[in-house]
Every structure is written in C-alpha cells, then in structure tokens.
Design a protein around this motif. Structure first.
Motif, mmCIF file in Angstrom:
data_model
loop_
_atom_site.group_PDB
_atom_site.id
_atom_site.type_symbol
_atom_site.label_atom_id
_atom_site.label_comp_id
_atom_site.label_asym_id
_atom_site.label_seq_id
_atom_site.Cartn_x
_atom_site.Cartn_y
_atom_site.Cartn_z
ATOM 1 N N ARG A 156 0.836 -1.202 0.000
ATOM 2 C CA ARG A 156 0.000 0.000 0.000
ATOM 3 C C ARG A 156 0.872 1.254 0.000
ATOM 4 N NH1 ARG A 156 -2.836 -2.590 4.096
ATOM 5 N NH2 ARG A 156 -2.230 -0.997 5.634
ATOM 6 N N ALA A 157 1.922 1.221 0.812
ATOM 7 C CA ALA A 157 2.824 2.379 0.883
ATOM 8 C C ALA A 157 3.486 2.626 -0.467
ATOM 9 C CB ALA A 157 3.872 2.161 1.966
ATOM 10 N N GLY A 158 3.874 1.564 -1.140
ATOM 11 C CA GLY A 158 4.509 1.709 -2.445
ATOM 12 C C GLY A 158 3.563 2.285 -3.478
ATOM 13 N N ILE A 159 2.332 1.779 -3.496
ATOM 14 C CA ILE A 159 1.329 2.291 -4.436
ATOM 15 C C ILE A 159 1.053 3.761 -4.156
ATOM 16 C CG2 ILE A 159 -1.063 2.093 -5.204
ATOM 17 C CD1 ILE A 159 -0.860 -0.915 -4.419
ATOM 18 N N ARG A 160 0.902 4.076 -2.861
ATOM 19 C CA ARG A 160 0.651 5.466 -2.485
ATOM 20 C C ARG A 160 1.800 6.365 -2.920
ATOM 21 N NH1 ARG A 160 -0.088 4.602 2.468
ATOM 22 N NH2 ARG A 160 1.994 5.106 3.254
ATOM 23 N N ALA A 161 3.027 5.895 -2.738
ATOM 24 C CA ALA A 161 4.195 6.706 -3.105
ATOM 25 C C ALA A 161 4.231 6.965 -4.605
ATOM 26 C CB ALA A 161 5.470 6.005 -2.650
#
Length: 227
Positions: free
Chosen positions: A14-19
C-alpha cells in the motif's frame, strides 16, 4: 483531480502504491483498505473515481469487491493488481467488471497510466497482463489458440472499418475523448461506436473488447498517454 482508493493487505505494498501515485499531480489518495470488505465500505463512503485493488486479499478478495463496487458505485472504475501465475483470477476479474489490469512488478509509470485511463472511462491492460491473458487462453493447445484467434478475427471482420479503428484504440487503453480527438469527431460519436462494438463482439465491457483486439492483433501501436 482523480480521487483514488487503494486496497491491499500488505502495508508495504500500500505504501509503495501510495508513493507512486503521489508523484502524479492529478491524483489524490482519499482512502486505503486492508481487504475487499473495507474497500467496498471505503468506496461507499468516499466515492473515489478509481479503486486500485489487489486481486487476492484475505476475506473478501479483490474480484468479489470489484463486483460489489460495480453494483454499488458504477462510476468508480476498478484497477486490479496481479502477479504472475494469477491468470485465472484475471479472467474472473474481467467478468466482474474490472477495467484495468496491472502487474505488481511493472513500471511505476504503468500504474499512473492505468489509473488515468480508467478514470477517463477507458480499459487498460498492461502489455504484460495482455500477454499473460492471451497465453492463458492459448493454454488449451495450439488448435484452441488458433480457433480463438480465428474467432476474434471473424468477429472483428464483421465490424465496419471505423469500428475496427476504434477497437484498435480500445485495445491500447485509449479513452473516448482521446479517440474522438484522433478521429476528428465528437465524443458522442465515439460512444456510439463503442456501444456498437460491444454489441457486435458479444462482450459486456471495454476490457473484454480489449482482449478481443489483442487476440485479433489489431491493437493500436502507440502506448496510452494522458492528454
């Protein structure tokens, strides 16, 4: 601004997608979810333009969530994130109404392009996903693959020349507005052609039509872009 909900059971993903999406000036993350149930509730609450869903999550999976989102909020486009080896899931997600399909290990630019395309009302199959879908459909044997290609070509041949041209752009993930600008017509004309194409091909949505375009080998060579 494109309002996006992200759903994945892995916090790091999720953090990667958000970034990645946060690098796009026209994208806003409005909600995150850990599973399909939370994703559906998030869509109900926030009404995002696009929901980015992991195809496999505990509890309510992405495919089930996609179907519920299609019923609950048909204006919310669904982009599915998949990994290699999940071809059966991709085909099921097509049937559930998902409009975009991306490989998790793909390039960050593909994620942004897919979200933009789906937000514009287009279907988006990343090249790797399209290749995997066609390979899976061909897995029944050379005869089956040849039959599917022949069937796709026969269905495409039944279209008018303009409908075949529009289908080639659908296969490349173009939205109606961009197709209209390329053809020099109003967007309503493109919508008319798309409806006719879906009816003549016997498919329910643009993503399924895109698969037919890939099978028939008529996808426009230019990669999708945000105009």
């Amino acid at each position: 601004m494109i309002r996006v909900l992200i759903a994945d059971d892995e916090p790091m993903m999720r953090a990667g997608i958000r970034a990645v999406l946060s690098t796009a000036a026209d994208v806003e993350i409005v909600a995150e979810a850990r599973d399909g149930h939370d994703a559906v509730e998030g869509v109900r609450r926030h009404r995002p333009d696009v929901a980015v869903l992991d195809i496999r999550m505990p509890g309510t999976d992405g495919i089930t969530a996609a179907g519920e989102i299609a019923r609950l909020a048909p204006d919310t486009g669904v982009v599915m994130l998949t990994t290699f080896g999940e071809d059966d899931y991709i085909l099921r997600a097509l049937g559930a109404g998902a409009a975009g399909f991306l490989i998790k290990s793909g390039e960050p630019e593909e994620l942004i392009a897919g979200v933009r395309a789906v937000a514009d009302g287009a279907a988006y199959l990343s090249p790797k996903v399209a290749a995997r879908v066609l390979a899976h459909l061909a897995a029944g044997g050379a005869g089956t693959a040849a039959a599917r290609r022949a069937d796709a070509r026969a269905r495409v041949d039944a279209l008018t020349a303009r409908e075949r041209e529009v289908l080639s752009y659908l296969g490349a993930g173009w939205a109606n507005g961009r197709i209209a600008r390329r053809l020099g017509v109003v967007e309503g004309t493109v919508k008319f052609h798309v409806s006719a194409i879906l009816s003549r091909l016997g498919v329910e949505n643009r993503a399924a039509a895109a698969v037919v375009a890939h099978e028939a080998g008529i996808v426009a060579p230019e990669a999708p872009q945000h105009d």
